[in-house]
Design a protein around this motif. Structure first.
Motif, PDB file in Angstrom:
ATOM      1  N   ASP A   1       0.845  -1.207   0.000  1.00 48.24           N
ATOM      2  CA  ASP A   1       0.000   0.000   0.000  1.00 48.24           C
ATOM      3  C   ASP A   1       0.876   1.250   0.000  1.00 48.24           C
ATOM      4  O   ASP A   1       0.624   2.203  -0.743  1.00 48.24           O
ATOM      5  CB  ASP A   1      -0.916   0.033   1.226  1.00 48.24           C
ATOM      6  N   SER A   2       1.915   1.225   0.816  1.00 45.45           N
ATOM      7  CA  SER A   2       2.836   2.361   0.858  1.00 45.45           C
ATOM      8  C   SER A   2       3.586   2.496  -0.461  1.00 45.45           C
ATOM      9  O   SER A   2       3.887   3.605  -0.913  1.00 45.45           O
ATOM     10  CB  SER A   2       3.819   2.204   2.017  1.00 45.45           C
ATOM     11  N   GLY A   3       3.869   1.366  -1.089  1.00 46.53           N
ATOM     12  CA  GLY A   3       4.500   1.390  -2.405  1.00 46.53           C
ATOM     13  C   GLY A   3       3.615   2.034  -3.451  1.00 46.53           C
ATOM     14  O   GLY A   3       4.094   2.766  -4.326  1.00 46.53           O
ATOM     15  N   LEU A   4       2.314   1.780  -3.368  1.00 52.70           N
ATOM     16  CA  LEU A   4       1.383   2.425  -4.295  1.00 52.70           C
ATOM     17  C   LEU A   4       1.404   3.941  -4.093  1.00 52.70           C
ATOM     18  O   LEU A   4       1.448   4.706  -5.065  1.00 52.70           O
ATOM     19  CB  LEU A   4      -0.027   1.885  -4.106  1.00 52.70           C
ATOM     20  N   ILE A   5       1.412   4.358  -2.840  1.00 51.42           N
ATOM     21  CA  ILE A   5       1.498   5.795  -2.546  1.00 51.42           C
ATOM     22  C   ILE A   5       2.798   6.360  -3.119  1.00 51.42           C
ATOM     23  O   ILE A   5       2.815   7.449  -3.699  1.00 51.42           O
ATOM     24  CB  ILE A   5       1.394   6.048  -1.028  1.00 51.42           C
ATOM     25  N   ALA A   6       3.887   5.595  -2.995  1.00 49.82           N
ATOM     26  CA  ALA A   6       5.175   6.051  -3.527  1.00 49.82           C
ATOM     27  C   ALA A   6       5.125   6.189  -5.045  1.00 49.82           C
ATOM     28  O   ALA A   6       5.686   7.145  -5.607  1.00 49.82           O
ATOM     29  CB  ALA A   6       6.281   5.086  -3.117  1.00 49.82           C
ATOM     30  N   MET A   7       4.470   5.266  -5.736  1.00 44.93           N
ATOM     31  CA  MET A   7       4.371   5.351  -7.197  1.00 44.93           C
ATOM     32  C   MET A   7       3.545   6.561  -7.624  1.00 44.93           C
ATOM     33  O   MET A   7       3.920   7.265  -8.571  1.00 44.93           O
ATOM     34  CB  MET A   7       3.766   4.072  -7.768  1.00 44.93           C
ATOM     35  N   VAL A   8       2.442   6.811  -6.945  1.00 44.84           N
ATOM     36  CA  VAL A   8       1.622   7.986  -7.260  1.00 44.84           C
ATOM     37  C   VAL A   8       2.420   9.249  -6.971  1.00 44.84           C
ATOM     38  O   VAL A   8       2.409  10.205  -7.757  1.00 44.84           O
ATOM     39  CB  VAL A   8       0.291   7.960  -6.478  1.00 44.84           C
ATOM     40  N   ALA A   9       3.146   9.252  -5.851  1.00 42.56           N
ATOM     41  CA  ALA A   9       3.987  10.411  -5.517  1.00 42.56           C
ATOM     42  C   ALA A   9       5.034  10.645  -6.596  1.00 42.56           C
ATOM     43  O   ALA A   9       5.282  11.789  -7.002  1.00 42.56           O
ATOM     44  CB  ALA A   9       4.651  10.196  -4.155  1.00 42.56           C
ATOM     45  N   ALA A  10       5.652   9.578  -7.089  1.00 46.96           N
ATOM     46  CA  ALA A  10       6.663   9.702  -8.145  1.00 46.96           C
ATOM     47  C   ALA A  10       6.063  10.332  -9.394  1.00 46.96           C
ATOM     48  O   ALA A  10       6.687  11.193 -10.022  1.00 46.96           O
ATOM     49  CB  ALA A  10       7.245   8.331  -8.471  1.00 46.96           C
ATOM     50  N   GLU A  11       4.847   9.929  -9.732  1.00 49.02           N
ATOM     51  CA  GLU A  11       4.177  10.505 -10.900  1.00 49.02           C
ATOM     52  C   GLU A  11       3.884  11.994 -10.704  1.00 49.02           C
ATOM     53  O   GLU A  11       3.762  12.733 -11.671  1.00 49.02           O
ATOM     54  CB  GLU A  11       2.878   9.753 -11.204  1.00 49.02           C
ATOM     55  N   GLN A  12       3.764  12.410  -9.452  1.00 48.21           N
ATOM     56  CA  GLN A  12       3.520  13.813  -9.143  1.00 48.21           C
ATOM     57  C   GLN A  12       4.825  14.589  -8.931  1.00 48.21           C
ATOM     58  O   GLN A  12       4.799  15.741  -8.509  1.00 48.21           O
ATOM     59  CB  GLN A  12       2.634  13.934  -7.894  1.00 48.21           C
ATOM     60  N   GLY A  13       5.957  13.927  -9.176  1.00 43.85           N
ATOM     61  CA  GLY A  13       7.248  14.611  -9.075  1.00 43.85           C
ATOM     62  C   GLY A  13       7.857  14.633  -7.686  1.00 43.85           C
ATOM     63  O   GLY A  13       8.806  15.370  -7.440  1.00 43.85           O
ATOM     64  N   ILE A  14       7.339  13.822  -6.762  1.00 43.98           N
ATOM     65  CA  ILE A  14       7.877  13.784  -5.403  1.00 43.98           C
ATOM     66  C   ILE A  14       8.958  12.705  -5.342  1.00 43.98           C
ATOM     67  O   ILE A  14       8.659  11.517  -5.349  1.00 43.98           O
ATOM     68  CB  ILE A  14       6.770  13.510  -4.367  1.00 43.98           C
ATOM     69  N   GLU A  15      10.205  13.143  -5.353  1.00 42.79           N
ATOM     70  CA  GLU A  15      11.356  12.244  -5.317  1.00 42.79           C
ATOM     71  C   GLU A  15      11.134  11.053  -6.249  1.00 42.79           C
ATOM     72  O   GLU A  15      11.131   9.902  -5.813  1.00 42.79           O
ATOM     73  CB  GLU A  15      11.629  11.781  -3.886  1.00 42.79           C
ATOM     74  N   PRO A  16      10.921  11.327  -7.541  1.00 40.53           N
ATOM     75  CA  PRO A  16      10.501  10.266  -8.453  1.00 40.53           C
ATOM     76  C   PRO A  16      11.400   9.044  -8.514  1.00 40.53           C
ATOM     77  O   PRO A  16      10.908   7.920  -8.458  1.00 40.53           O
ATOM     78  CB  PRO A  16      10.407  10.954  -9.815  1.00 40.53           C
ATOM     79  N   GLN A  17      12.707   9.234  -8.598  1.00 37.31           N
ATOM     80  CA  GLN A  17      13.604   8.073  -8.705  1.00 37.31           C
ATOM     81  C   GLN A  17      13.582   7.240  -7.427  1.00 37.31           C
ATOM     82  O   GLN A  17      13.430   6.024  -7.466  1.00 37.31           O
ATOM     83  CB  GLN A  17      15.031   8.529  -9.030  1.00 37.31           C
ATOM     84  N   ALA A  18      13.738   7.883  -6.284  1.00 35.89           N
ATOM     85  CA  ALA A  18      13.767   7.163  -5.011  1.00 35.89           C
ATOM     86  C   ALA A  18      12.412   6.515  -4.716  1.00 35.89           C
ATOM     87  O   ALA A  18      12.363   5.372  -4.242  1.00 35.89           O
ATOM     88  CB  ALA A  18      14.148   8.119  -3.880  1.00 35.89           C
ATOM     89  N   SER A  19      11.335   7.217  -5.008  1.00 39.57           N
ATOM     90  CA  SER A  19       9.990   6.679  -4.739  1.00 39.57           C
ATOM     91  C   SER A  19       9.716   5.448  -5.588  1.00 39.57           C
ATOM     92  O   SER A  19       9.232   4.422  -5.090  1.00 39.57           O
ATOM     93  CB  SER A  19       8.929   7.750  -4.992  1.00 39.57           C
ATOM     94  N   ARG A  20      10.014   5.544  -6.895  1.00 35.90           N
ATOM     95  CA  ARG A  20       9.782   4.393  -7.792  1.00 35.90           C
ATOM     96  C   ARG A  20      10.662   3.202  -7.413  1.00 35.90           C
ATOM     97  O   ARG A  20      10.211   2.068  -7.366  1.00 35.90           O
ATOM     98  CB  ARG A  20      10.083   4.780  -9.239  1.00 35.90           C
ATOM     99  N   SER A  21      11.921   3.481  -7.164  1.00 37.96           N
ATOM    100  CA  SER A  21      12.865   2.415  -6.837  1.00 37.96           C
ATOM    101  C   SER A  21      12.425   1.665  -5.589  1.00 37.96           C
ATOM    102  O   SER A  21      12.420   0.426  -5.545  1.00 37.96           O
ATOM    103  CB  SER A  21      14.255   3.008  -6.654  1.00 37.96           C
ATOM    104  N   TRP A  22      12.063   2.411  -4.546  1.00 36.68           N
ATOM    105  CA  TRP A  22      11.636   1.768  -3.302  1.00 36.68           C
ATOM    106  C   TRP A  22      10.344   0.987  -3.507  1.00 36.68           C
ATOM    107  O   TRP A  22      10.231  -0.161  -3.053  1.00 36.68           O
ATOM    108  CB  TRP A  22      11.473   2.797  -2.177  1.00 36.68           C
ATOM    109  N   ALA A  23       9.368   1.582  -4.193  1.00 36.05           N
ATOM    110  CA  ALA A  23       8.094   0.898  -4.429  1.00 36.05           C
ATOM    111  C   ALA A  23       8.316  -0.411  -5.169  1.00 36.05           C
ATOM    112  O   ALA A  23       7.754  -1.456  -4.800  1.00 36.05           O
ATOM    113  CB  ALA A  23       7.145   1.801  -5.200  1.00 36.05           C
TER     114      ALA A  23
END
Length: 118
Positions: free
Chosen positions: A45-67
């Motif tokens: 669930d947190s990974g999904l939030i991270a992917m949506v955040a990445a799409e919104q430009g919030i630490e995109p590389q780190a968010s996608r990688s972790w998710a």
């Protein structure tokens, strides 16, 4: 609240999960978890939030990688080489500890008395 404020809350949330802060623990194999019950669900669930955040430009590389690391762990990229998702991947679990899987088939009732049967 302004968009920047939301971004700040989301960044703080993701840092807790990604860096093992605020009660989140990271296993030696890289799974982030908050509690022993439902650990994969919370991480994904947190990974999904991270992917949506990445799409919104919030630490995109780190968010996608972790998710993706959390998803890959659940699907079998772990030291056990097995999927932890029932019915999917290599050597998945077959007896999930879940209230609904402890119940008789409908129309039999299913309640808390059935929870620990299986």
């Amino acid at each position: 609240l302004k968009k920047e404020e939301y971004a700040g809350y989301i960044t703080t949330f993701l840092h807790k999960w990604r860096l093992g802060q605020g009660g989140v623990t990271i296993t030696p194999c890289g799974l982030s978890f908050l509690d022993k019950w439902g650990s994969l669900g919370a991480a994904l669930d947190s990974g999904l939030i991270a992917m949506v955040a990445a799409e919104q430009g919030i630490e995109p590389q780190a968010s996608r990688s972790w998710a993706l690391s959390q998803l890959n762990y659940a699907l079998g990229d772990n030291k056990y080489g097995r999927s932890f998702v029932v019915g999917y991947g290599h050597n998945p679990p077959t007896h999930a500890h879940h209230a609904a899987s402890s119940c008789e088939d409908p129309p039999a009732p299913c309640d808390w008395d059935d929870f620990d049967k299986a």
